[in-house]
Write a protein that holds these residues in place. Sequence first.
Motif, mmCIF file in Angstrom:
data_model
loop_
_atom_site.group_PDB
_atom_site.id
_atom_site.type_symbol
_atom_site.label_atom_id
_atom_site.label_comp_id
_atom_site.label_asym_id
_atom_site.label_seq_id
_atom_site.Cartn_x
_atom_site.Cartn_y
_atom_site.Cartn_z
ATOM 1 N N SER A 60 -84.272 33.880 56.190
ATOM 2 C CA SER A 60 -83.810 34.697 57.087
ATOM 3 C C SER A 60 -84.068 34.416 58.510
ATOM 4 O O SER A 60 -83.213 34.325 59.371
ATOM 5 N N THR A 90 -88.999 42.186 59.848
ATOM 6 C CA THR A 90 -87.440 42.379 59.647
ATOM 7 C C THR A 90 -87.202 41.947 58.000
ATOM 8 O O THR A 90 -86.515 42.626 57.392
ATOM 9 N N TYR A 267 -81.602 35.167 63.051
ATOM 10 C CA TYR A 267 -80.670 36.110 62.525
ATOM 11 C C TYR A 267 -79.793 36.964 63.319
ATOM 12 O O TYR A 267 -78.679 37.690 63.057
ATOM 13 N N TYR A 268 -79.898 36.676 64.570
ATOM 14 C CA TYR A 268 -79.175 37.732 65.391
ATOM 15 C C TYR A 268 -77.552 37.401 65.607
ATOM 16 O O TYR A 268 -77.326 36.340 65.542
ATOM 17 N N GLN A 269 -76.887 38.393 65.863
ATOM 18 C CA GLN A 269 -75.415 38.303 66.120
ATOM 19 C C GLN A 269 -75.248 39.412 67.065
ATOM 20 O O GLN A 269 -75.898 40.582 67.134
ATOM 21 N N ARG A 291 -79.057 42.801 67.279
ATOM 22 C CA ARG A 291 -78.192 43.076 65.941
ATOM 23 C C ARG A 291 -78.208 42.044 65.117
ATOM 24 O O ARG A 291 -78.239 40.601 65.557
ATOM 25 N N TYR A 292 -78.314 42.078 63.682
ATOM 26 C CA TYR A 292 -78.269 41.110 62.685
ATOM 27 C C TYR A 292 -77.262 41.264 61.620
ATOM 28 O O TYR A 292 -77.614 41.184 60.485
ATOM 29 N N LEU A 295 -77.232 39.719 57.634
ATOM 30 C CA LEU A 295 -78.382 39.221 56.962
ATOM 31 C C LEU A 295 -78.583 40.069 55.857
ATOM 32 O O LEU A 295 -79.047 39.252 54.865
ATOM 33 N N THR A 307 -79.615 46.376 62.844
ATOM 34 C CA THR A 307 -79.981 46.338 64.257
ATOM 35 C C THR A 307 -81.323 46.835 64.310
ATOM 36 O O THR A 307 -81.952 47.953 63.639
#
Length: 426
Positions: A60, A90, A267-269, A291-292, A295, A307
Amino acid sequence: MGIQAPPGVFDIVPEDSKNRWKESYLWAHVENVMKEMALLYGFKEIRTPIFEKTELFCRSVGEATDIVSKEMYTFKDRGERDLTLRPEGTAAVLRAVIENKLLDKQSLKLFYIGPMFRYERAQAGRFRQFHQFGIEAFGNGSPEQDAEIIDLAYSLYVKLGVKGLKVKLGSLGNKESRNQYRSALIEFLQNHLTSLSEESRIRFEKNPLRILDSKDEKDQEILKEAPSLLNFLSSECVAHFEGVKNALTSLDIPFEVDDRLVRGLDYYQKTVFEIISSDLGAHNTLCGGGRYDGLLKELGGPDLPCTGFAIGIERTLQVMLKQEVALPPKESPVLYVIPMGEKGRKEAFKLVNSLRRLGLKSEMHFEEGKVGKGFAKASDLGSRYALALGERELETGTLEIKDLISGNKHALPLASLPQFLQNDHL
Ligand code: HAM
């Protein structure tokens, strides 16, 4: 000197006049405000174990990140299992959500408070065991959900009395746009490779986007000309980013767009953000998140958007003390009872117990010796009142209670003591 704690860790203690941020009553205060705020915004508490299977964090947080490649406390247990002290919350929360099937209802909002572990160079504001308050929201992909959590973090600091914070906001786009940007950045940096710092040259091989986070002045100069991530966003990502900005503006939350905000986890987008304070030194980030989406599915769960953020509690307390924000009073007794003689001791013991049952914080002086010493101890403890209890008081049924703030004494029937204290303190 006996055995000391390892570097990078610390104790949370009742009193530390040099490092007040270590005082336990302040930790309780900050954690209570965090819990209150989380509940106010509809988040429920989750507690996960301190250690997890190592694989969880590799998959992750990302193999190429500093956290996974050089900062994890990884060990084998006696059953030869590969385990790691959690470096962040997370991944562990996602694992727990999937394993406990908490997502049957599609949307879920969770918070956690607890220690995290990273083998970082120990220095001001950076610890090897530190504590986070974190938030994770599942199932809502709207820009408002991102804005809601940023608002939560920001409002929490307002509630704690912290001023002068900066919210930095960026967007990493989706996987495709980030890959395109990555190629453009590599192409740009290729021409400057020999001028980059050693750390950035290593990052160039492993994780070029992280070069944007370099603190090196020469690197910063070169990066001024680098392509901007925001120019590579898809139209959907642009619309999402605009939505977050509009929602924050509608709540009067000041923010600054930062197209170099890359964060240290893979892992962020789309949305990423940080809250920073100029009152901290080099490690000035109080809160980081974003925001992820994707994942949860990658870890074997449903394909739902997510998020969240995490706040460092040590840094939060340090900034509060630096800014001298209003702090709650220390816990102290309402009454300190000093017994005189054997009979006084027996009755004082019972009296203190009966007051506690009424919810009145009271303490008894157990040390033998002069009554004056008992009054001095009462003052040391910050007690509101003190009284001495001996044979004479018990025979006459009358007490002399001393107000330790004004120094005045009042005569008072023993039977009305609870009422006197209650009127004054409840
Ligand atoms: P992070 O940026 O790695 O994000 O950490 C969040 C915060 O934890 C930092 O802003 C800082 O205040 C504190 N922190 C991190 N490392 C240390 C350290 N060594 N010593 C003291 N404080 C530290 C995360 O951990 C993500 N899990 C946040 C998140 C949640 N993103 C989505 N959901």
